[in-house]
Design an enzyme around this catalytic site. Structure first.
Site, PDB file in Angstrom:
ATOM      1  N   GLY A 190       0.899  -1.192  -0.144  1.00  0.00           N
ATOM      2  CA  GLY A 190      -0.129   0.084  -0.073  1.00  0.00           C
ATOM      3  C   GLY A 190       0.854   1.169   0.185  1.00  0.00           C
ATOM      4  N   GLY A 195       1.802   2.551   5.557  1.00  0.00           N
ATOM      5  CA  GLY A 195       2.840   1.734   5.803  1.00  0.00           C
ATOM      6  C   GLY A 195       3.722   2.109   7.254  1.00  0.00           C
ATOM      7  N   GLU A 212       5.776  -3.213   1.245  1.00  0.00           N
ATOM      8  CA  GLU A 212       5.631  -3.032  -0.359  1.00  0.00           C
ATOM      9  C   GLU A 212       5.144  -1.645  -0.942  1.00  0.00           C
ATOM     10  OE1 GLU A 212       7.209  -4.921  -2.517  1.00  0.00           O
ATOM     11  OE2 GLU A 212       7.930  -6.228  -1.230  1.00  0.00           O
ATOM     12  N   CYS A 251       2.108   0.273  -9.001  1.00  0.00           N
ATOM     13  CA  CYS A 251       3.371   0.777  -8.112  1.00  0.00           C
ATOM     14  C   CYS A 251       4.486   0.782  -9.272  1.00  0.00           C
ATOM     15  CB  CYS A 251       3.400  -0.216  -7.154  1.00  0.00           C
ATOM     16  SG  CYS A 251       3.580  -1.816  -7.410  1.00  0.00           S
TER      17      CYS A 251
HETATM   18  P1  NAD Z   1      -5.053   0.842  -0.107  1.00  0.00           P
HETATM   19  O1  NAD Z   1      -5.971   1.855   0.189  1.00  0.00           O
HETATM   20  O2  NAD Z   1      -6.029  -0.444  -0.662  1.00  0.00           O
HETATM   21  O3  NAD Z   1      -4.407   0.368   1.187  1.00  0.00           O
HETATM   22  C1  NAD Z   1      -3.842  -0.740   1.338  1.00  0.00           C
HETATM   23  C2  NAD Z   1      -4.196  -1.717   2.505  1.00  0.00           C
HETATM   24  O4  NAD Z   1      -3.800  -0.970   3.581  1.00  0.00           O
HETATM   25  C3  NAD Z   1      -5.550  -1.763   2.497  1.00  0.00           C
HETATM   26  O5  NAD Z   1      -5.774  -3.224   2.834  1.00  0.00           O
HETATM   27  C4  NAD Z   1      -6.177  -1.048   3.319  1.00  0.00           C
HETATM   28  O6  NAD Z   1      -7.458  -1.352   3.977  1.00  0.00           O
HETATM   29  C5  NAD Z   1      -5.128  -0.815   4.422  1.00  0.00           C
HETATM   30  N1  NAD Z   1      -5.139   0.429   5.043  1.00  0.00           N
HETATM   31  C6  NAD Z   1      -5.550   1.634   4.610  1.00  0.00           C
HETATM   32  N2  NAD Z   1      -5.698   2.598   5.629  1.00  0.00           N
HETATM   33  C7  NAD Z   1      -5.244   1.841   6.846  1.00  0.00           C
HETATM   34  C8  NAD Z   1      -5.139   2.305   7.998  1.00  0.00           C
HETATM   35  N3  NAD Z   1      -5.208   3.714   8.427  1.00  0.00           N
HETATM   36  N4  NAD Z   1      -4.498   1.552   9.105  1.00  0.00           N
HETATM   37  C9  NAD Z   1      -4.393   0.163   8.673  1.00  0.00           C
HETATM   38  N5  NAD Z   1      -4.603  -0.176   7.298  1.00  0.00           N
HETATM   39  C10 NAD Z   1      -4.964   0.637   6.546  1.00  0.00           C
HETATM   40  O7  NAD Z   1      -4.174   0.918  -1.129  1.00  0.00           O
HETATM   41  P2  NAD Z   1      -3.320   2.113  -1.538  1.00  0.00           P
HETATM   42  O8  NAD Z   1      -2.541   2.550  -0.276  1.00  0.00           O
HETATM   43  O9  NAD Z   1      -4.160   3.189  -1.934  1.00  0.00           O
HETATM   44  O10 NAD Z   1      -2.409   1.498  -2.569  1.00  0.00           O
HETATM   45  C11 NAD Z   1      -1.737   2.376  -3.504  1.00  0.00           C
HETATM   46  C12 NAD Z   1      -0.306   2.475  -2.832  1.00  0.00           C
HETATM   47  O11 NAD Z   1       0.359   1.145  -2.737  1.00  0.00           O
HETATM   48  C13 NAD Z   1       0.453   3.293  -3.787  1.00  0.00           C
HETATM   49  O12 NAD Z   1       1.415   4.037  -3.172  1.00  0.00           O
HETATM   50  C14 NAD Z   1       1.269   2.283  -4.438  1.00  0.00           C
HETATM   51  O13 NAD Z   1       2.411   2.565  -5.237  1.00  0.00           O
HETATM   52  C15 NAD Z   1       1.218   1.247  -3.534  1.00  0.00           C
HETATM   53  N6  NAD Z   1       1.670  -0.005  -3.947  1.00  0.00           N
HETATM   54  C16 NAD Z   1       2.735  -0.672  -3.941  1.00  0.00           C
HETATM   55  C17 NAD Z   1       2.871  -2.146  -4.571  1.00  0.00           C
HETATM   56  C18 NAD Z   1       4.265  -2.890  -4.394  1.00  0.00           C
HETATM   57  O14 NAD Z   1       4.120  -3.995  -4.705  1.00  0.00           O
HETATM   58  N7  NAD Z   1       5.204  -2.204  -4.044  1.00  0.00           N
HETATM   59  C19 NAD Z   1       1.851  -2.632  -5.253  1.00  0.00           C
HETATM   60  C20 NAD Z   1       0.658  -1.854  -5.181  1.00  0.00           C
HETATM   61  C21 NAD Z   1       0.616  -0.635  -4.821  1.00  0.00           C
END
Ligand code: NAD
Length: 484
Positions: A190, A195, A212, A251
């Site tokens: 995420g 993170g 990640e 990502c």
């Molecule tokens: P998202 O909003 O779906 O969040 C990811 C996870 O975090 C979900 O399961 C969500 O429920 C949880 N989450 C969200 N807010 C939270 C909180 N406050 N407390 C605990 N858990 C929480 O996904 P996103 O963050 O919008 O995804 C996009 C980001 O992820 C981008 O920055 C992208 O680059 C990165 N990403 C990285 C990879 C990789 O493999 N490195 C792959 C895909 C996406």
């Protein structure tokens, strides 16, 4: 989910792990085969869910998610026995006579958070690693891709051991509730803001994490001098790395492009040609272009180009249709570097092109930004390739292509700095969910006195020999035994 229920779930998972069943090769393979059957038998439903959440074409879905998972399962099933076996290591003479080995053991009960843009790939690939390494696991899919999340919650229990592998659906409140528990590992995909939340929650229990994350992945396009055909292929791969992956919501997708000033207009024309070939005259009518995941992300992206100076830099595209969550592939030429579009990860179908006097300046430009997950460089100049690899830091560098590194499971996949830490894919996934236990077996015969008091200079000389010369010193040590 009530707290009581979550506690019961945790207890059931811990009990499954304590029962030792998840450690057997047979259990692990049965689960992996279950996943294989799930992908085969429910392929059509998976495509429907991806279409509902993201408007993702099933061919793109197979290329980026299902195909990668099938390949991954094949690799795990054929390599698991080898990966599970303990590995003998060389033991230095200081411990002679001894044998040493590294024994992989599962971590315990692990928690996997996945993100919405590859709702199957990013949920199941880490889960494959967790299962293969012999763990019990909870998968918390992203609530932002609800059709995919509910598919996983409904189907995983039908194909896998429901006492050891659970899917828990929900948004932030459930995520927070999950984080209150003690896990043996948290694997999170995420954004970097969340993170940080994950890491501080994990710190309370000293739980190891893999993060990640994302960031801005740059692409550098050097000039291919008279080789027009190569430039066309390079641009094709850049276009593909920007728009052909979930419409830029990836990502590893290209975030921005660096080119020399004097070549920018030619490159823009090549990009437009490829966009037309891929998506036709009216990309909104194309079934090959994914939609923006929801209104929140649509508006976030809309805001990125609202700034008049940014809007003025648009040289192609820019049209949007909120009702259909459609944003046209859009090219911007030299938007202000302090605008959000250049300071934040775009995660959508905008491609800023930043022009430089000399392509070598790209190294300094990239080094002025947080370290990226992926870096792409297109050049036939081997010296420049080497410079980019040696003088920049990122999760990966791909020369003359985009994205393809993601599908190479012999390479570790993961970020550095702001783009995260920890690696997975292939054997790296197995390792990410294993503890390599050091095991040393020593004989009770042959006691070497130089390691014990009373100390003297003679023993010191032998210790020096043992630490410096390893087995060459063995001979001397054995002689030394006789004299002590
Ligand atoms: P998202 O909003 O779906 O969040 C990811 C996870 O975090 C979900 O399961 C969500 O429920 C949880 N989450 C969200 N807010 C939270 C909180 N406050 N407390 C605990 N858990 C929480 O996904 P996103 O963050 O919008 O995804 C996009 C980001 O992820 C981008 O920055 C992208 O680059 C990165 N990403 C990285 C990879 C990789 O493999 N490195 C792959 C895909 C996406």
């Amino acid at each position: 989910m009530e707290m009581l229920h979550l506690e019961e779930v945790m207890e059931e998972l811990r009990e499954s792990f304590r029962s030792w069943k998840t450690r057997s090769a047979e259990w692990r393979k049965t689960q992996l085969r279950g996943l294989e059957r799930l992908l085969q038998e429910k392929e059509r439903e998976i495509y429907n869910a991806l279409d509902e959440d993201l408007g993702k074409h099933h061919t793109e879905a197979y290329r980026d998610e299902i195909g990668i998972l099938v390949k991954s399962l094949n690799l795990f099933l054929s390599s698991l026995d080898d990966w599970m076996a303990s590995k003998k290591v060389h033991v230095p003479v200081i411990a002679f006579p001894t044998t040493g080995e590294v024994v992989p053991e599962p971590l315990g009960v692990v928690l996997i958070f996945s993100s919405w843009n590859f709702p199957f790939g990013l949920a199941l690939d880490p889960l494959i690693g967790a299962i293969a390494a012999g763990n019990a696991a909870v998968l918390k899919p992203s609530e932002i891709a609800p059709a995919c999340s509910s598919f996983l919650a409904k189907n995983i229990p039908l194909y896998l051991d429901n006492k050891a592998i659970k899917v828990i659906e929900g948004g932030v409140p459930i995520a927070e509730r999950l984080l209150e528990n003690k896990w043996d590992k948290i694997f999170f995909t995420g954004n970097a803001r969340v993170g940080r939340i994950i890491m501080s929650a994990a710190a309370k229990h000293l739980t190891p994490v893999t993060l990640e994350l994302g960031g801005k992945c740059p692409a550098i396009l050097d000039h291919f001098s008279s080789l027009r055909d190569r430039t066309v292929v390079a641009v094709k791969r850049i276009v593909s790395g920007k728009w052909c992956l979930c419409s830029g919501q990836a990502c590893v997708g290209v975030d921005y492009l660096l080119v020399e000033e004097k070549h920018a207009s030619e490159v823009i024309e090549f990009i437009k040609d490829w966009l037309k070939k891929y998506y036709g005259d009216d990309p909104q009518k194309s079934h090959s272009l994914s939609r923006i995941v929801n209104k929140h992300h649509f508006r976030r992206l809309q805001k990125l180009i609202e700034d008049p100076l940014v809007a003025a830099s648009i040289v192609h595209g820019g049209s949007m249709d909120e009702k259909n969550l459609f944003i046209e592939p859009t090219i911007l030429l030299d938007p202000p570097l302090d605008a959000e579009i250049m300071t934040e990860e775009i995660f959508g179908p905008f491609l800023p092109i930043i022009t430089l006097k000399k392509i070598e300046d790209s190294i300094e430009f990239i080094n002025s930004k947080p370290r990226a997950l992926s870096l792409y460089v297109f050049t036939k100049d081997k010296t420049f390739q080497k410079q980019v690899i040696a003088k920049t830091s990122s999760g990966s560098v791909t020369v003359n292509d985009t994205i393809i590194q993601f599908a190479c499971d012999t390479l570790p996949f993961g970020g550095i700095g702001e783009s995260g830490f920890g690696k997975y894919h292939g054997k790296f996934s197995f390792d990410a969910f294993s503890h390599g236990k050091a095991v040393l077996r020593r004989s009770l015969l042959n006691e070497m006195s130089f390691g014990y008091p009373p100390w003297n200079d003679y023993k010191l000389r032998f210790l020096r020999a043992a630490y410096n010369f390893d087995y060459i010193a063995l001979f001397l040590l054995l002689i030394g035994l006789k004299r002590n």
